[in-house]
Design a protein around this motif. Structure first.
Motif, PDB file in Angstrom:
ATOM      1  N   ALA A   1       0.731  -1.589   0.287  1.00  0.00           N
ATOM      2  CA  ALA A   1      -0.111   0.110   0.404  1.00  0.00           C
ATOM      3  C   ALA A   1       0.690   1.276  -0.036  1.00  0.00           C
ATOM      4  N   ASN A   2       2.208   1.725   0.572  1.00  0.00           N
ATOM      5  CA  ASN A   2       2.685   2.546   0.911  1.00  0.00           C
ATOM      6  C   ASN A   2       4.293   1.996  -0.390  1.00  0.00           C
ATOM      7  N   HIS A   3       5.314   2.027  -0.352  1.00  0.00           N
ATOM      8  CA  HIS A   3       5.891   1.770  -1.103  1.00  0.00           C
ATOM      9  C   HIS A   3       5.389   0.317  -2.051  1.00  0.00           C
ATOM     10  N   PRO A   4       4.856   1.179  -3.444  1.00  0.00           N
ATOM     11  CA  PRO A   4       5.133  -0.594  -4.149  1.00  0.00           C
ATOM     12  C   PRO A   4       5.543  -0.300  -5.549  1.00  0.00           C
ATOM     13  N   THR A   5       6.437   1.171  -5.578  1.00  0.00           N
ATOM     14  CA  THR A   5       7.916   0.982  -6.215  1.00  0.00           C
ATOM     15  C   THR A   5       8.974   0.647  -6.268  1.00  0.00           C
ATOM     16  N   SER A   6       9.257   0.599  -4.479  1.00  0.00           N
ATOM     17  CA  SER A   6      10.397   0.147  -3.991  1.00  0.00           C
ATOM     18  C   SER A   6      11.043  -0.773  -4.924  1.00  0.00           C
ATOM     19  N   SER A   7      12.216  -0.654  -4.924  1.00  0.00           N
ATOM     20  CA  SER A   7      12.666  -1.641  -6.022  1.00  0.00           C
ATOM     21  C   SER A   7      13.728  -2.700  -4.431  1.00  0.00           C
ATOM     22  N   SER A   8      12.967  -2.255  -3.492  1.00  0.00           N
ATOM     23  CA  SER A   8      13.979  -3.860  -2.937  1.00  0.00           C
ATOM     24  C   SER A   8      12.762  -3.250  -1.336  1.00  0.00           C
ATOM     25  N   TRP A   9      12.722  -4.412  -0.606  1.00  0.00           N
ATOM     26  CA  TRP A   9      11.953  -4.333   0.423  1.00  0.00           C
ATOM     27  C   TRP A   9      12.676  -4.766   1.286  1.00  0.00           C
ATOM     28  N   THR A  10      12.481  -5.063   2.466  1.00  0.00           N
ATOM     29  CA  THR A  10      13.518  -6.036   3.627  1.00  0.00           C
ATOM     30  C   THR A  10      12.189  -5.339   4.843  1.00  0.00           C
ATOM     31  N   ILE A  11      11.787  -6.570   5.518  1.00  0.00           N
ATOM     32  CA  ILE A  11      11.441  -7.238   6.802  1.00  0.00           C
ATOM     33  C   ILE A  11      12.106  -7.705   7.997  1.00  0.00           C
ATOM     34  N   ALA A  12      11.830  -7.283   9.336  1.00  0.00           N
ATOM     35  CA  ALA A  12      12.535  -7.857   9.781  1.00  0.00           C
ATOM     36  C   ALA A  12      10.983  -8.887  11.007  1.00  0.00           C
ATOM     37  N   LEU A  13      11.907  -9.644  10.531  1.00  0.00           N
ATOM     38  CA  LEU A  13      10.395 -11.027  11.616  1.00  0.00           C
ATOM     39  C   LEU A  13      10.192 -11.062  13.012  1.00  0.00           C
TER      40      LEU A  13
ATOM     41  N   LEU B   1       8.183  -6.193  14.225  1.00  0.00           N
ATOM     42  CA  LEU B   1       8.389  -6.190  13.277  1.00  0.00           C
ATOM     43  C   LEU B   1       8.460  -5.607  12.202  1.00  0.00           C
ATOM     44  N   ALA B   2       9.241  -4.955  11.430  1.00  0.00           N
ATOM     45  CA  ALA B   2      10.207  -3.431  11.350  1.00  0.00           C
ATOM     46  C   ALA B   2      10.332  -4.458   9.653  1.00  0.00           C
ATOM     47  N   VAL B   3      10.454  -2.438   8.974  1.00  0.00           N
ATOM     48  CA  VAL B   3      10.455  -2.851   7.279  1.00  0.00           C
ATOM     49  C   VAL B   3      11.573  -2.051   7.040  1.00  0.00           C
ATOM     50  N   SER B   4      12.311  -2.097   6.012  1.00  0.00           N
ATOM     51  CA  SER B   4      12.906  -1.473   5.744  1.00  0.00           C
ATOM     52  C   SER B   4      13.036  -1.269   4.011  1.00  0.00           C
ATOM     53  N   VAL B   5      12.916  -0.095   3.378  1.00  0.00           N
ATOM     54  CA  VAL B   5      12.622  -0.080   1.541  1.00  0.00           C
ATOM     55  C   VAL B   5      13.611   0.192   1.310  1.00  0.00           C
TER      56      VAL B   5
ATOM     57  N   ARG C   1      20.174  -0.321   8.714  1.00  0.00           N
ATOM     58  CA  ARG C   1      19.452  -0.669  10.337  1.00  0.00           C
ATOM     59  C   ARG C   1      19.645   0.668  10.734  1.00  0.00           C
ATOM     60  N   GLY C   2      17.987   0.857  11.626  1.00  0.00           N
ATOM     61  CA  GLY C   2      17.919   2.042  12.419  1.00  0.00           C
ATOM     62  C   GLY C   2      17.243   3.230  11.752  1.00  0.00           C
ATOM     63  N   GLU C   3      17.049   2.865  10.214  1.00  0.00           N
ATOM     64  CA  GLU C   3      16.528   3.313   8.905  1.00  0.00           C
ATOM     65  C   GLU C   3      14.649   3.038   9.143  1.00  0.00           C
ATOM     66  N   ASN C   4      14.540   1.789   9.468  1.00  0.00           N
ATOM     67  CA  ASN C   4      13.148   1.134   9.492  1.00  0.00           C
ATOM     68  C   ASN C   4      12.079   1.083   9.985  1.00  0.00           C
ATOM     69  N   THR C   5      10.832   1.140   9.866  1.00  0.00           N
ATOM     70  CA  THR C   5       9.862   1.500  10.047  1.00  0.00           C
ATOM     71  C   THR C   5       8.839   0.123  11.358  1.00  0.00           C
ATOM     72  N   PRO C   6       9.111   0.555  12.704  1.00  0.00           N
ATOM     73  CA  PRO C   6       8.759  -0.532  13.155  1.00  0.00           C
ATOM     74  C   PRO C   6       6.705  -0.629  12.662  1.00  0.00           C
ATOM     75  N   LEU C   7       6.683  -1.933  12.545  1.00  0.00           N
ATOM     76  CA  LEU C   7       4.793  -2.185  12.480  1.00  0.00           C
ATOM     77  C   LEU C   7       4.260  -3.124  13.476  1.00  0.00           C
ATOM     78  N   ASP C   8       3.270  -2.287  14.105  1.00  0.00           N
ATOM     79  CA  ASP C   8       2.332  -3.616  14.420  1.00  0.00           C
ATOM     80  C   ASP C   8       2.045  -4.254  14.165  1.00  0.00           C
ATOM     81  N   ALA C   9       1.881  -6.019  14.420  1.00  0.00           N
ATOM     82  CA  ALA C   9       1.769  -6.537  13.805  1.00  0.00           C
ATOM     83  C   ALA C   9       0.377  -7.145  13.364  1.00  0.00           C
ATOM     84  N   GLU C  10      -0.201  -6.865  14.429  1.00  0.00           N
ATOM     85  CA  GLU C  10      -2.281  -6.867  14.667  1.00  0.00           C
ATOM     86  C   GLU C  10      -2.267  -6.399  13.044  1.00  0.00           C
TER      87      GLU C  10
END
Lengths: 517, 112
Positions: A70-82, A90-94, A99-108
């Motif tokens: 929904a938010n980064h459909p055109t990025s060249s890469s995604w990384t998800i820390a599980l 749970l954190a994502v970066s694009v 590391r450190g620039e990632n976005t933590p997400l609520d896992a629910e």
């Protein structure tokens, strides 16, 4: 005419001076290294906004995928820390953010979470191998200290007169005798651990410390060595995950659900052993999904490995090949040091062994001061040693606890919050040094140990008051801190007896050995 | 046996083994054992200790694959020895009865 000293005499000199001068650095390295055994858990403690939702990495990967779609459909890469057993994050970066620039997400809900900016347990890990110096310099200084540790261990074995006879000997409340007993026994009983952890620590950076072979064979190009040692991994990392990786021109194609790749990864590595998923060119026909394991499914340190799948068809494209003997040796040595294998029982064994190592180094430092004090020499060097002993041993413990306290006391939304925590750590450490310079040594010991005891014993209280929820990891850290607090308190209470200047009557009598009969 | 019980067994056996080696030494035999025990009991301590240390390695093998088990085996023996070292002067009775008590607890826990 002075006779040449015997082997034991010269080794004794080496042991004293190497142990004393590098002992302070070694104590700091060992203490932070011991704490770094639980770096992820301390991270968790220091981010009270994170709650454990226990819904597993498969669901979490799908939640993260929905948010990225929904938010980064055109990025060249995604990384998800599980989320894993050791971390609920749970954190994502694009686009290859660090590391450190990632976005933590609520896992629910899949919504971004506001998590406080904190140094986290990673601070102890970095301090452990750089002493917070610039990285390369720090690695060299720590390497030098580790060499000194090996020298001290070997010379210590040579000068120990009765290794087997004194194997279990500890006679407390006898001044210098007790310190020597404690130093010897903690060194001898844990000798396999001391040797292993020091040697493997050096082996991690062997290419840096001993570059001659790489210089001769590869013209100093370390990357060339790694490429040849593990060609498959090199080919894999060479592709798609750079910050400036060009966007591919492949046609659009839907990406399969990431949860199914995590499922396959768990089937390969074992349940709970998947740490991260990265995707290159999501939403395109040449999308590649890489499932990365946690570091601890075997002793060998498998950093950077993973299973690579075609993101559109789901076919397995690449699986890690067994490393060849030379690389495997280095990775097993590094793995023995990193202690990521074997789950929590193994982690606790490493942690407790590390604490005994700290006690061994600390008792050696104190032993020097006790011995010199008994010779009743009023020298200024001894004064310096005593002050450094207090502020490095007790002071560092206070500073580490102050870091945890600052994590909860500083407002969560503070600007440059992590730097404020850093300032709290080093500020408090400096304050303990000033305090040790101002107070007579015994008072300084006692007061700093008492402060450490209070900070550690009250840590659970701070946790309950400043976090909304609690969970098993935070409870374990709280109770471990409280146990340490009891040890500090007990030591502070014993200081008068411990510091008895070879007096016949110690202030506090400890029941002498064998009194039960 | 579940891994937690096996790991506990490994630590208890490691402690018992170190206690055995320790009691095999005259100095610590005098320090820990009561006068009522016969002298041949002391001669048995060392072989029993060695056996017990070996069994601790076997118990570690129930929890981990061989490589990891060796690491844990060394660590358990060292730490058990250190615990024994600290208990002896401060709580000699406890030092002696700890493996017996924890062995019985373990037996109860395993039979539940």
């Amino acid at each position: 005419m002075a006779r040449a000293p015997s082997l034991t005499q010269s080794m004794s000199g080496v042991h004293t001076w190497v142990g004393l001068l590098l002992g302070w650095a070694l104590f700091a390295i060992f203490l932070t290294g011991t704490l770094a055994v639980f770096d992820k858990e301390i991270d968790w403690w220091m981010a009270p906004e994170l709650t454990n939702q226990d819904q597993g990495p498969v669901v979490a990967a799908n939640v993260a995928q929905r948010w990225l779609q929904a938010n980064h459909p055109t990025s060249s890469s995604w990384t998800i820390a599980l989320p894993t057993e050791r971390s609920p994050r749970l954190a994502v970066s694009v686009d290859g953010q660090r590391r450190g620039e990632n976005t933590p997400l609520d896992a629910e809900s899949g919504e971004p979470l506001a998590v406080r900016d904190t140094l986290g347990g990673a601070f102890f890990f970095h301090f452990h191998y750089t002493l917070h110096l610039p990285r390369l310099l720090g690695v060299w200084v720590v390497g030098f200290a580790a060499m000194a540790m090996l020298v001290a261990l070997v010379s210590g074995i040579i000068i120990h007169k009765k290794i087997f006879k004194d194997f279990f000997t500890f006679r407390p409340a006898k001044g210098q005798r007790s310190w020597l007993d404690g130093h010897n026994a903690s060194a001898v009983l844990l000798l396999p651990f001391h040797l292993m952890i020091t040697y493997t620590g050096l082996a991690i950076f062997c290419v840096l410390y001993m570059p001659a072979a790489v210089d001769a064979l590869y013209g100093g190009d370390r990357q060339a060595l790694f490429r040849e040692a593990d060609p498959a991994a090199a080919a894999q990392t060479g592709r798609g995950f750079g910050r400036d990786a060009p966007k591919s021109q492949a046609p659009a194609a839907p990406l399969l659900a990431l949860g199914q790749f995590v499922e396959q990864g768990e089937a390969y590595y074992g349940r709970g052993m998947v740490a991260a998923v990265s995707v290159s060119d999501p939403g395109q026909a040449d999308a590649r999904v890489t499932v990365r394991p946690v570091l601890g499914n075997r002793i060998e340190l498998t950093k950077g490995q993973g299973l690579t799948y075609d993101g559109v068809s789901g076919a397995l494209l690449h699986e890690p090949a067994p490393a060849r003997a030379s690389l495997l040796t280095q990775r097993v040595l590094a793995g023995l040091h990193f202690a990521q294998f074997g789950g929590y029982p193994m982690r606790w064994l490493y942690f407790l062994c590390g604490l005994v190592s700290c006690a061994m180094i600390g008792s050696g430092l104190v032993l020097y001061a006790v011995k010199k004090r008994k010779q009743a020499r009023d020298d200024r060097f001894l004064a310096v040693v005593e002050r450094l002993n207090v502020s490095v041993i007790a002071g560092l413990a206070v500073a580490c606890l102050a870091l945890l306290w600052s994590n909860r006391l500083l407002p969560a939304a503070l600007e440059a919050r992590a730097s404020a925590e850093l300032a709290a750590f080093f500020g408090v450490w400096l304050a303990t040094l000033l305090h040790a310079m101002w107070r007579p040594p015994f008072h300084a010991w006692r007061e700093q140990l008492l402060v450490a005891a209070v900070l550690a014993l009250a840590l659970p209280l701070l946790d309950f008051l400043s976090a909304d929820t609690t969970d098993r990891v935070r409870l374990s850290i709280d109770s471990a801190a409280a146990m340490m607090g009891l040890v500090f308190g007990w030591t502070a209470w014993k200081v008068p007896a411990l510091s008895a200047k070879g007096r016949s009557e110690p202030l506090l009598r400890v029941r002498p050995a064998g009194a039960a009969q | 046996m579940n891994p937690a019980a096996s790991f506990t067994l490994c630590v208890v056996l490691a402690y018992a083994g170190m206690l055995g080696l320790c009691l095999g030494m005259d100095r610590h035999w005098k320090q820990l054992a009561t006068g009522r025990l016969p002298a041949y009991a002391q001669r048995l301590c060392r072989p029993i200790g060695v056996l017990s240390l070996g069994l601790a390695g076997w118990a570690a093998g129930l929890v981990w694959p061989v490589g990891m088990a060796i690491v844990a085996w060394f660590g358990s023996i060292s730490l058990a020895g250190f615990v024994l070292l600290m208990l002896m002067p401060y709580a000699p009775r406890l030092a002696l009865w700890l493996p017996v008590a924890s062995g019985m607890l373990l037996a109860v826990a395993a039979s539940l």
